[in-house]
Design a protein around this motif. Structure first.
Motif, short mmCIF file in Angstrom:
data_model
loop_
_atom_site.label_atom_id
_atom_site.label_comp_id
_atom_site.label_asym_id
_atom_site.label_seq_id
_atom_site.Cartn_x
_atom_site.Cartn_y
_atom_site.Cartn_z
N THR A 379 -15.80 60.03 8.70
CA THR A 379 -15.06 61.22 8.27
C THR A 379 -15.60 61.72 6.93
O THR A 379 -15.83 62.91 6.73
CB THR A 379 -13.55 60.89 8.14
N TYR A 380 -15.86 60.76 6.04
CA TYR A 380 -16.40 61.12 4.73
C TYR A 380 -17.78 61.76 4.87
O TYR A 380 -18.07 62.80 4.28
CB TYR A 380 -16.47 59.86 3.87
N LEU A 382 -19.07 63.41 7.20
CA LEU A 382 -19.07 64.75 7.82
C LEU A 382 -18.29 65.76 6.99
O LEU A 382 -18.30 66.96 7.29
CB LEU A 382 -18.45 64.69 9.22
N SER A 383 -17.61 65.29 5.94
CA SER A 383 -16.69 66.20 5.27
C SER A 383 -17.45 67.21 4.43
O SER A 383 -18.62 67.04 4.09
CB SER A 383 -15.67 65.42 4.43
N SER A 384 -16.74 68.27 4.15
CA SER A 384 -17.31 69.45 3.49
C SER A 384 -18.04 69.05 2.21
O SER A 384 -17.50 68.35 1.37
CB SER A 384 -16.16 70.40 3.17
N TYR A 386 -20.67 67.10 2.01
CA TYR A 386 -21.45 65.87 2.14
C TYR A 386 -22.33 65.85 3.40
O TYR A 386 -23.14 64.97 3.58
CB TYR A 386 -20.53 64.65 2.16
N TYR A 387 -22.12 66.84 4.27
CA TYR A 387 -22.82 66.85 5.56
C TYR A 387 -24.34 66.75 5.38
O TYR A 387 -25.00 65.93 6.01
CB TYR A 387 -22.45 68.12 6.33
N ALA A 389 -26.21 65.77 2.83
CA ALA A 389 -26.69 64.55 2.19
C ALA A 389 -26.60 63.35 3.13
O ALA A 389 -27.42 62.44 3.05
CB ALA A 389 -25.89 64.27 0.92
N TYR A 390 -25.62 63.37 4.01
CA TYR A 390 -25.44 62.21 4.88
C TYR A 390 -25.91 62.48 6.32
O TYR A 390 -26.96 62.02 6.73
CB TYR A 390 -23.97 61.76 4.87
N TYR A 391 -25.13 63.23 7.06
CA TYR A 391 -25.43 63.36 8.50
C TYR A 391 -26.79 64.02 8.74
O TYR A 391 -27.62 63.51 9.50
CB TYR A 391 -24.31 64.12 9.21
N ALA A 392 -27.02 65.16 8.09
CA ALA A 392 -28.29 65.87 8.33
C ALA A 392 -29.47 65.01 7.88
O ALA A 392 -30.49 64.92 8.58
CB ALA A 392 -28.29 67.20 7.58
#
Lengths: 509, 95, 482
Positions: A379-380, A382-384, A386-387, A389-392
């Motif tokens: 959740t963290y 994907l959250s606004s 942070y997407y 830096a993390y998921y992408a």
């Protein structure tokens, strides 16, 4: 129909302790010859499950198993000669089977009787395999020790008298069941190593097929872009047989591969003379347990003795696989697990003040600690804000990791290494430190990120008598070639024929 | 990357999970530990890399527009914690 | 006519959800038909059982592309489904499958007619997504009932630029869009059943200011009239707040038609973080040129092209052409009448926009359910043209056709409405009237031209409306002047 079978049958399985595990191929031959019936075989396995204290099963379907076995025997009598007809197997409790309790190792599904059947299971039922029951697992397939199950932890049949070891996870119940002789084979799922790591810990052959080989329809999702079903068996030949029954295109899964059906046993006996085997230096770092390292190196020598050529290759981004995985898998899981809200099925909290409170209590009561941790991390991530830096970033690294494999496979046919950095560990030894637990999957995760087929085969034992797995990764869709190498290796060695002490103990009871 | 309590409770709320006050510390330590592992990703320059969303860069298959499902309401609703007159029931929603 | 203090400028953008008229749902094989018993059209996929997966409906993709082509928009050859995550009981998966970064339809535009002339409204994007289920709040005391029949119905969400500057323009745009989606047959346009729903983003700013004011989003407005009234109310509310020195809160507001007011939806106030990410169950949709061409081949003549052709081919005024191309059914009806009639197209246009539309409106039926067929209507036009009927008697025939059916010539015969064009017969009545009204004849001779109308009326009355008025007028003038 049973009357066509020899009436003088007495269970060899019960009468004599097997020196080596009984394989699906052997049972298939005995069923074909009429030496045993599926009903007798099924009864026998059901009795062993009944006597077992490993906690390998969450539920056992004795009545439906016997009914399925009867049907199989009837078909056999009518001339059906399918190699898997009447073979009893165990299924990881992640697969929906209509009319059967399907918990995914979670309290939140403690009362969920699946109203439909997963495609993989349906395929197997169509070929006459008998379902003995549902095996224990880490909750929602999140774990490497099976200690995250709401239904209790599982004992590795290779545990010595003094020390209870984990069977690995998340398909720990399936691995323990096969290793203990409670089923000749079992299904599992592998998101980051959940088939191969328990196979290594329990001295089994574990195969994760290419992403898209086995339909994900009806298999409860953990991380959708990584999850893949596969078999846990004693031998590569059995794995090929089982994969034949599990795989296949499914219109209900948009990520299922639309390729012609193939026979995964077709290359088993091919020579591996001239096969080029890549050894990535990254898989043999100083962190590797020295005993594991020397066993794996010996296994590679065995392959060389069969004519394989060993070549050094490099997977320079493989150190980024674990961090990427711990973004991608929790992110997808956080979304996949949102449907467990107490509205349409499963657990609902008994007391609540309003809708949000109902959701929150239901989920807080229903999920265990590791699942909650991963939902939180996902959740963290994907959250606004942070997407990117993390998921992408993780998805970009995923491409780099996949590209590394593509380059490596220009120089070699298969890649080998250890399945796990160390052998099975005692219960409770890593539960306090999530990251230490995650490191178990450091060698298995890259194949999931790249979607490649990979297998673990028994390769030897530590001085303490614990099994060690050799890990082989193949190019995309090259399961037959991968199984060929494992099979030839198993023809040359007998590690996979060693029975667990826990298996003998169960049978003598 | 360390997380503060407010962030942890905010994430929990988004995920519809309750974290009792006495467990916030534990969550902060565990989640921060995982994020530390994840932070290894930062070292890699990926500005020229396309994200890989599917393991084999597949494209979407489209299905024909046909009704293939039958009514299975009674079977499905036998699983529901609360249902009445064919409806799933939840605590009153106030818009 | 709604007006507001001209020192304030109004900025409106609309988000329109159109239900695509597919047979099955966007990601499952459940029926999309309206009105079934609750949850009988909610399959394993629709109720989000553990383990189920979405599979994309080709017809939904075709309809979205068709819309894109119809507005000359960019079609994204690669477009991506994403998950929009939030918890709500009518959203079974806990996320809605939608499109975020790469929608199927990109930039395009739609022209509308306003009081000041034609205006182009930009379309930002149109994306595919699944509809949610329905929450039924009324049936239970302490509970809300959830019906998931609608969950998974395909929607095309059409997002406009904030290009509209009055409630009237917003309605004109909405009507144009409503007509277009029916023209190209991708939506049934039924607003009562929720097939065409609108959210409006409204803000005001001092005229001349470049940056936009804080906007509010008005949710789920289900008729053209309510859209207009909701926006009007909201403009007044925002101007009042700003003039009192306050500031508008960015929020979602619900229009209450009964009270004619908008109110804040408190339950939606909680900060949303939808955590969009590409749906791992659905690989990117890649549209081949051949696919797009095959959709283009199914596009009908579009309203703008049809309107231009009507002006050119039938010599209609732009206003008449607009009216007669407002829906495909009306345009087709008009063309059928033209094909079957020798009458002047202008006469046909006048009669359709006058008598026919009035009757349709009164009876609240669409043109394809008109009791008067295009064929009978064409005959009626012919009888006016060949002077069998006057305008007045033609109206009687139309009324009889509408109420009782039958055919035009039969009604004329039965009711004896055939116009008298025999000059001898008319002359006889004219002579009688001249003899009966000496005063008016004298006045006319003295130069009072208006009195001729009275005399024509007398003749018409005596002929029971059947005399040809032009002939009566001509004969009267000739005879009095003699």
């Amino acid at each position: 129909m049973l009357s066509t079978l020899p009436r003088t049958y007495t269970s060899k399985l019960q009468a004599n302790l097997p020196v080596s595990p009984i394989t699906v191929s052997e049972l298939s031959a005995q069923l074909r010859s009429g030496e045993i019936s599926s009903v007798e075989l099924t009864q026998d396995y059901l009795q062993r499950i009944e006597r077992s204290e490993l906690n390998a099963f969450i539920s056992v379907s004795a009545d439906s198993a016997l009914a399925e076995a009867q049907t199989a025997d009837a078909k056999r009598a009518q001339g059906d000669d399918h190699p898997l007809l009447g073979i009893p197997v165990a299924h990881k409790d992640i697969f929906c089977i209509e009319g059967t309790l399907t918990t995914c190792g979670s309290k939140i599904l403690h009362n969920f009787i699946a109203p439909y059947t997963a495609t993989v299971i349906q395929n197997m039922q169509n070929q006459g395999l008998v379902s003995l029951g549902k095996t224990n697992m880490d909750e929602f397939a999140m774990g490497s020790s099976n200690e995250n199950s709401y239904y209790g932890s599982v004992t590795n049949p290779w545990s010595s008298a003094g020390e209870q070891l984990v069977p690995g996870g998340s398909s720990g119940g399936s691995a323990a069941a096969v290793a203990a002789g409670l089923a000749p084979a079992a299904t599992g799922t592998d998101t980051g190593g959940s088939i191969r790591q328990p196979a290594a810990f329990c001295n089994l052959t574990g195969l994760k097929p290419s992403y898209g080989r086995c339909s994900r329809y009806g298999m409860i999702a953990f991380a959708s872009s990584l999850d893949q079903a596969g078999p846990l068996t004693h031998t590569a030949a059995d794995a090929a047989l089982l994969l034949n029954s599990m795989a296949g295109f499914d219109t209900r899964d948009a990520t299922s591969l639309d390729t012609p059906a193939e026979d995964f046993t077709r290359h088993l006996d091919d020579s591996i003379d001239g096969l080029i085997i890549g050894m990535p230096s990254e898989f043999f770092s100083s962190d590797l347990d020295p005993e594991v390292a020397s066993i794996v190196e010996a296994a590679i020598k065995s392959l060389e003795s069969l004519g394989a050529i060993v070549k050094q290759v490099s997977l320079p981004n493989s150190h980024l696989a674990l961090p990427s995985y711990y973004v991608i898998a929790p992110a997808e899981a956080s979304s996949n697990l949102s449907r467990f809200d107490g509205v349409r099925y499963g657990h609902r909290a008994e007391q609540y003040t309003d809708l949000v409170d109902m959701y929150t209590r239901t989920r807080t009561e229903g999920f265990g600690d590791e699942v909650k941790r991963r939902i939180m991390i996902g959740t963290y991530a994907l959250s606004s804000g942070y997407y990117d830096a993390y998921y992408a970033q993780a998805q970009k690294l995923r491409r780099l990791i996949a590209d590394d494999f593509n380059s490596a496979f220009e120089q070699c046919d298969l890649i080998v290494g250890p399945t796990t950095p160390a052998p099975a560990f005692p219960h409770g030894s890593k539960t306090e430190d999530p990251v230490a637990m995650y490191l178990n999957d450091i060698f298995t995760i890259p194949a999931n990120l790249a979607g490649l087929p990979a297998a673990s085969t028994p390769a030897g034992f530590t001085k303490a008598g614990l099994p060690v797995g050799l890990h082989l990764i193949g190019p995309y869709l090259q399961e037959a070639k991968l199984l060929n190498a494992v099979h030839r290796y198993q023809q040359e060695t007998d590690w996979h024929l060693r029975s667990a002490p826990g298996a003998a103990a169960t049978e003598s009871a | 990357m360390a997380l503060d309590d407010k962030t942890i409770l905010g994430i929990a709320q988004l995920a519809r999970l309750a974290i009792p006050q006495q467990e916030v510390d534990r969550y902060r330590q565990e989640l921060s530990g995982i994020l530390e592992l994840v932070a290894q990703m930062d070292a890699c320059d990926t500005s020229a890399v396309q994200p890989m969303t599917h393991p084999f860069d597949a494209t979407l298959r489209l299905r024909a527009d046909e009704v293939t499902e039958i009514d299975q309401r009674d079977k499905f609703q036998s699983l529901a914690p609360a249902a009445s007159d064919g409806l799933y029931l939840v605590p009153k929603v106030i818009d | 006519m709604f007006t507001w203090d001209p020192r304030w400028e109004v900025v409106i953008g609309l988000e329109v959800h159109t239900q695509l008229r597919t047979q099955s749902k966007i990601f499952s094989g459940s029926s999309t038909s309206y009105g079934a018993a609750p949850n009988t059209q909610a399959s394993a996929v629709d109720i989000a059982l553990p383990g189920v997966l979405p599979v994309m409906n080709e017809a939904a993709a075709r309809m979205a592309v068709k819309f894109g082509l119809a507005i000359g928009a960019h079609i994204n050859r690669t477009n991506v489904f994403a998950r929009k995550n939030y918890f709500y009981p009518d959203l079974p998966k806990g996320y809605q499958i939608s499109q975020m970064d790469l929608p199927i339809v990109g930039l395009g535009n739609i022209d509308i007619e306003t009081a000041e002339g034609s205006k182009t409204i930009g379309i930002t994007r149109a994306h595919l997504e699944e509809d949610a289920g329905k929450s039924l709040h009324e049936d239970y005391q302490d509970a809300t009932g959830i019906d998931l029949n609608r969950a998974g119905t395909p929607l095309l969400e059409i997002v406009s630029e904030p290009d509209m500057s009055s409630p009237a323009e917003a309605v004109a745009y909405l009507r144009k869009l409503h007509s277009l989606v029916q023209y190209i047959d991708i939506c049934d346009g039924n607003m009562q059943e929720g097939s065409f729903r609108c959210d409006a983003n409204v803000s005001v700013r001092p005229r001349g200011q470049t940056e936009l004011g804080t906007r509010t989003e008005l949710k789920n407005i289900n008729s053209f009239r309510f859209v207009e009234r909701a926006i009007e109310y909201e403009i007044e509310r925002q101007i009042d707040i700003l003039e009192d020195g306050g500031s508008v809160v960015q929020e979602t507001r619900l229009y209450d038609a009964d009270r004619h007011e908008t109110r804040s939806m408190r339950s939606k106030e909680e900060a949303h973080d939808y955590r969009y990410f590409p749906d791992p169950d659905l690989p990117p949709m890649v549209l081949e040129e051949s696919f797009i061409e095959s959709v283009a081949a199914t596009l009908p003549e579009l309203p703008a092209a049809k309107k231009a052709r009507f002006i050119e081919q039938f010599e209609l005024s732009p206003a008449d052409a607009e009216l007669l191309t407002a829906s495909r059914a009306v345009a087709d009806w008009f063309e059928e009448v033209v094909t079957n009639s020798q009458a002047d197209t202008k006469l046909i246009a006048n009669w359709m926009s006058g008598e026919l539309f009035a009757a349709l409106n009164k009876a609240e039926v669409e043109i394809d359910q008109s009791p008067v067929s295009a064929g009978q209507f064409a005959t009626l036009m012919n009888r006016i043209t060949d002077e069998t009927l006057s305008g007045k008697t033609a109206k009687q025939v139309f009324a009889a056709l509408w109420d009782e059916g039958g055919d035009v010539d039969g009604i004329i015969e039965a009711k004896g409405l055939k116009q008298i064009t025999d000059s001898g017969a008319i002359e006889k009545i004219v002579d009688e009237v001249i003899a009966a009204c000496p005063d008016q004849v004298t006045q006319f001779k003295q130069g009072n031209n208006k009195v001729i109308g009275f005399l024509v009326g007398q003749v018409m009355q005596k002929s029971q409306g059947k005399a040809n008025p032009q002939m009566v007028n001509k004969l009267l003038q000739e005879k009095i002047s003699q």
